[in-house]
Write a protein that holds these residues in place. Sequence first.
Motif, PDB file in Angstrom:
ATOM      1  N   ALA A 203      51.020 -54.953  21.753  1.00 38.54           N
ATOM      2  CA  ALA A 203      52.164 -54.053  21.795  1.00 38.54           C
ATOM      3  C   ALA A 203      53.202 -54.433  20.748  1.00 38.54           C
ATOM      4  O   ALA A 203      53.766 -53.564  20.067  1.00 38.54           O
ATOM      5  CB  ALA A 203      52.790 -54.075  23.193  1.00 38.54           C
ATOM      6  N   GLY A 208      53.857 -50.694  20.425  1.00 39.59           N
ATOM      7  CA  GLY A 208      53.375 -49.960  21.594  1.00 39.59           C
ATOM      8  C   GLY A 208      52.577 -48.716  21.270  1.00 39.59           C
ATOM      9  O   GLY A 208      52.448 -47.818  22.101  1.00 39.59           O
ATOM     10  N   HIS A 210      49.642 -45.948  20.551  1.00 38.62           N
ATOM     11  CA  HIS A 210      48.487 -45.553  21.362  1.00 38.62           C
ATOM     12  C   HIS A 210      47.151 -45.828  20.675  1.00 38.62           C
ATOM     13  O   HIS A 210      46.095 -45.602  21.274  1.00 38.62           O
ATOM     14  CB  HIS A 210      48.573 -44.062  21.710  1.00 38.62           C
ATOM     15  CG  HIS A 210      48.507 -43.157  20.523  1.00 38.62           C
ATOM     16  ND1 HIS A 210      49.548 -43.010  19.643  1.00 38.62           N
ATOM     17  CD2 HIS A 210      47.516 -42.347  20.063  1.00 38.62           C
ATOM     18  CE1 HIS A 210      49.226 -42.153  18.704  1.00 38.62           C
ATOM     19  NE2 HIS A 210      47.991 -41.725  18.930  1.00 38.62           N
ATOM     20  N   LEU A 238      53.993 -55.800  31.487  1.00 36.33           N
ATOM     21  CA  LEU A 238      53.936 -55.125  30.188  1.00 36.33           C
ATOM     22  C   LEU A 238      55.255 -55.191  29.421  1.00 36.33           C
ATOM     23  O   LEU A 238      55.334 -54.728  28.285  1.00 36.33           O
ATOM     24  CB  LEU A 238      53.506 -53.661  30.372  1.00 36.33           C
ATOM     25  CG  LEU A 238      52.094 -53.475  30.951  1.00 36.33           C
ATOM     26  CD1 LEU A 238      51.804 -51.998  31.203  1.00 36.33           C
ATOM     27  CD2 LEU A 238      51.038 -54.068  30.015  1.00 36.33           C
ATOM     28  N   TRP A 242      55.793 -50.554  25.517  1.00 36.51           N
ATOM     29  CA  TRP A 242      54.888 -49.470  25.147  1.00 36.51           C
ATOM     30  C   TRP A 242      55.594 -48.130  25.001  1.00 36.51           C
ATOM     31  O   TRP A 242      56.591 -47.854  25.668  1.00 36.51           O
ATOM     32  CB  TRP A 242      53.766 -49.350  26.189  1.00 36.51           C
ATOM     33  CG  TRP A 242      52.899 -50.574  26.185  1.00 36.51           C
ATOM     34  CD1 TRP A 242      53.098 -51.730  26.890  1.00 36.51           C
ATOM     35  CD2 TRP A 242      51.730 -50.781  25.382  1.00 36.51           C
ATOM     36  NE1 TRP A 242      52.122 -52.647  26.576  1.00 36.51           N
ATOM     37  CE2 TRP A 242      51.261 -52.098  25.659  1.00 36.51           C
ATOM     38  CE3 TRP A 242      51.024 -49.993  24.478  1.00 36.51           C
ATOM     39  CZ2 TRP A 242      50.135 -52.633  25.061  1.00 36.51           C
ATOM     40  CZ3 TRP A 242      49.904 -50.523  23.872  1.00 36.51           C
ATOM     41  CH2 TRP A 242      49.452 -51.821  24.165  1.00 36.51           C
ATOM     42  N   THR A 243      55.050 -47.300  24.116  1.00 35.69           N
ATOM     43  CA  THR A 243      55.428 -45.890  24.094  1.00 35.69           C
ATOM     44  C   THR A 243      54.734 -45.189  25.260  1.00 35.69           C
ATOM     45  O   THR A 243      53.802 -45.740  25.867  1.00 35.69           O
ATOM     46  CB  THR A 243      54.996 -45.230  22.785  1.00 35.69           C
ATOM     47  OG1 THR A 243      53.548 -45.234  22.704  1.00 35.69           O
ATOM     48  CG2 THR A 243      55.576 -45.957  21.574  1.00 35.69           C
ATOM     49  N   GLY A 246      51.076 -44.722  24.378  1.00 38.48           N
ATOM     50  CA  GLY A 246      50.387 -46.003  24.424  1.00 38.48           C
ATOM     51  C   GLY A 246      50.158 -46.473  25.850  1.00 38.48           C
ATOM     52  O   GLY A 246      49.080 -46.980  26.191  1.00 38.48           O
ATOM     53  N   ALA A 247      51.163 -46.298  26.713  1.00 38.65           N
ATOM     54  CA  ALA A 247      51.034 -46.708  28.115  1.00 38.65           C
ATOM     55  C   ALA A 247      50.007 -45.846  28.843  1.00 38.65           C
ATOM     56  O   ALA A 247      49.235 -46.346  29.677  1.00 38.65           O
ATOM     57  CB  ALA A 247      52.387 -46.625  28.804  1.00 38.65           C
ATOM     58  N   LEU A 250      46.651 -47.070  27.901  1.00 35.76           N
ATOM     59  CA  LEU A 250      46.396 -48.370  28.508  1.00 35.76           C
ATOM     60  C   LEU A 250      46.030 -48.244  29.975  1.00 35.76           C
ATOM     61  O   LEU A 250      45.034 -48.841  30.421  1.00 35.76           O
ATOM     62  CB  LEU A 250      47.627 -49.270  28.335  1.00 35.76           C
ATOM     63  CG  LEU A 250      47.565 -50.644  28.995  1.00 35.76           C
ATOM     64  CD1 LEU A 250      46.364 -51.441  28.511  1.00 35.76           C
ATOM     65  CD2 LEU A 250      48.851 -51.416  28.720  1.00 35.76           C
ATOM     66  N   PRO A 265      55.912 -50.829  32.279  1.00 40.24           N
ATOM     67  CA  PRO A 265      55.158 -50.312  31.126  1.00 40.24           C
ATOM     68  C   PRO A 265      56.072 -49.664  30.099  1.00 40.24           C
ATOM     69  O   PRO A 265      55.783 -49.680  28.900  1.00 40.24           O
ATOM     70  CB  PRO A 265      54.213 -49.287  31.758  1.00 40.24           C
ATOM     71  CG  PRO A 265      54.902 -48.875  33.036  1.00 40.24           C
ATOM     72  CD  PRO A 265      55.609 -50.091  33.519  1.00 40.24           C
TER      73      PRO A 265
END
Length: 419
Positions: A203, A208, A210, A238, A242-243, A246-247, A250, A265
């Motif tokens: 990250a 962060g 994707h 986390l 993260w964006t 991205g989250a 994940l 997150p």
Amino acid sequence: MIESDQMTGTHVRQGGESGMPRITAVETIRTPLQPNVTLVVLHDDAGQSGLGETFYGSSSVEAYIHDVAVPLLAGNKAPTSPSSTSRLLSGYVGYSGSGSEIRGNSAIDIALWDLLAKRASMPLRELLGGPTRERISTYNTCAGNDYVNAQSRQSSTNWGIGSGAGKRYEDLEAFLTRPGELAKELLDEGYTGMKVWPFDLAAEASSGDHKTSLDFGLRVLGEIRDTVGDAIDLYLELHSLWTLRGAERLVRALDSFDLAWVEDPLRADHAHALHSLKQSTSIPIAVGESIGGGLSPYRSLLESRSIDIAIVDLGWSGGITAGLKSASIAEQYGIPIAPHDCTGPVSLAVATHFVTSIPNGYVQEVSRAFYHGWYQDIASGLPEITDGWITPAASPGHGVVLLDEFLASPSTIRRISHF
């Protein structure tokens, strides 16, 4: 008149017109053992003291307490209580978030509750309404001995890997290099839960994104499950790195690991994004340790049904006074409370009293590296951890007492303001 110096001791003065003991001195204590911790001692005119604590930016918290909070406390003529003190210290700016004002006010609030419980000769949780349970289960957050020690920030540059060479419980390095072995070791020690953060490096490297590789983190989780199966509850931290896209990617990749929760997150103030993420996964979402103070700071997350568990750090969010309000609001939404640790011995002790006194207490975080390490170097009276359960001290207050040798050490930084 306010007197501020580097000396220490209790300035004794007779009670006010109400006959109630009153605060006569505020002391801050810092240590190179953990430079981010600020300990706060309230001394009263009956010769008793209350101990509080907060974490991060210790020099700025110290300055706020002596330069801003002390004059307000010194000029206050009303009987000292947590609720009145909370109102007194709530400023025009700095009343929300987790800035120096809130952290300092949190430590003062905790110290005041400790002092009141000692005055009443009862354990803190009795003063909070009595225990709803005698003990509560724990999970080990897999930090090392010098985790978040070098800087006032959450970053892989502040993980302290390698600085604790030769010490026991270097759990961060262990989960990165031998996660299955660590999981088995924790189970053998009685822990039934562990928290790791193997995706932080990816990250940080990608902001962060994707498209970043998840392979390393997935291997860590996979090795834990391959070694111990579902015998251990697996919590994933986390760190809000993260964006949303991205989250979402994940959590889709995490479906098969049967996680107890994914924690932070996204940023806690991104309620709508968290709500969107929650719709895309069946994994419980835990949020809130960094949410700070202010009026009902969890309300937007609760009203939008964005979280499954509320994480609370009493040293960052206004202290026990604010924490009780947050727990009550969360209970109305059916949301359990899981206090944060991995900061200091007072925070752990107070959180344990708190979480075992509220009806929606869920689980208590501990860091065995800290608990068996520097916590023991500065204090006694810690809550007892046995077979994965934690029980608060039965002594008056929260139980933690700073060691004489720690207080007398030339490296311990003490500053006291008398009034």
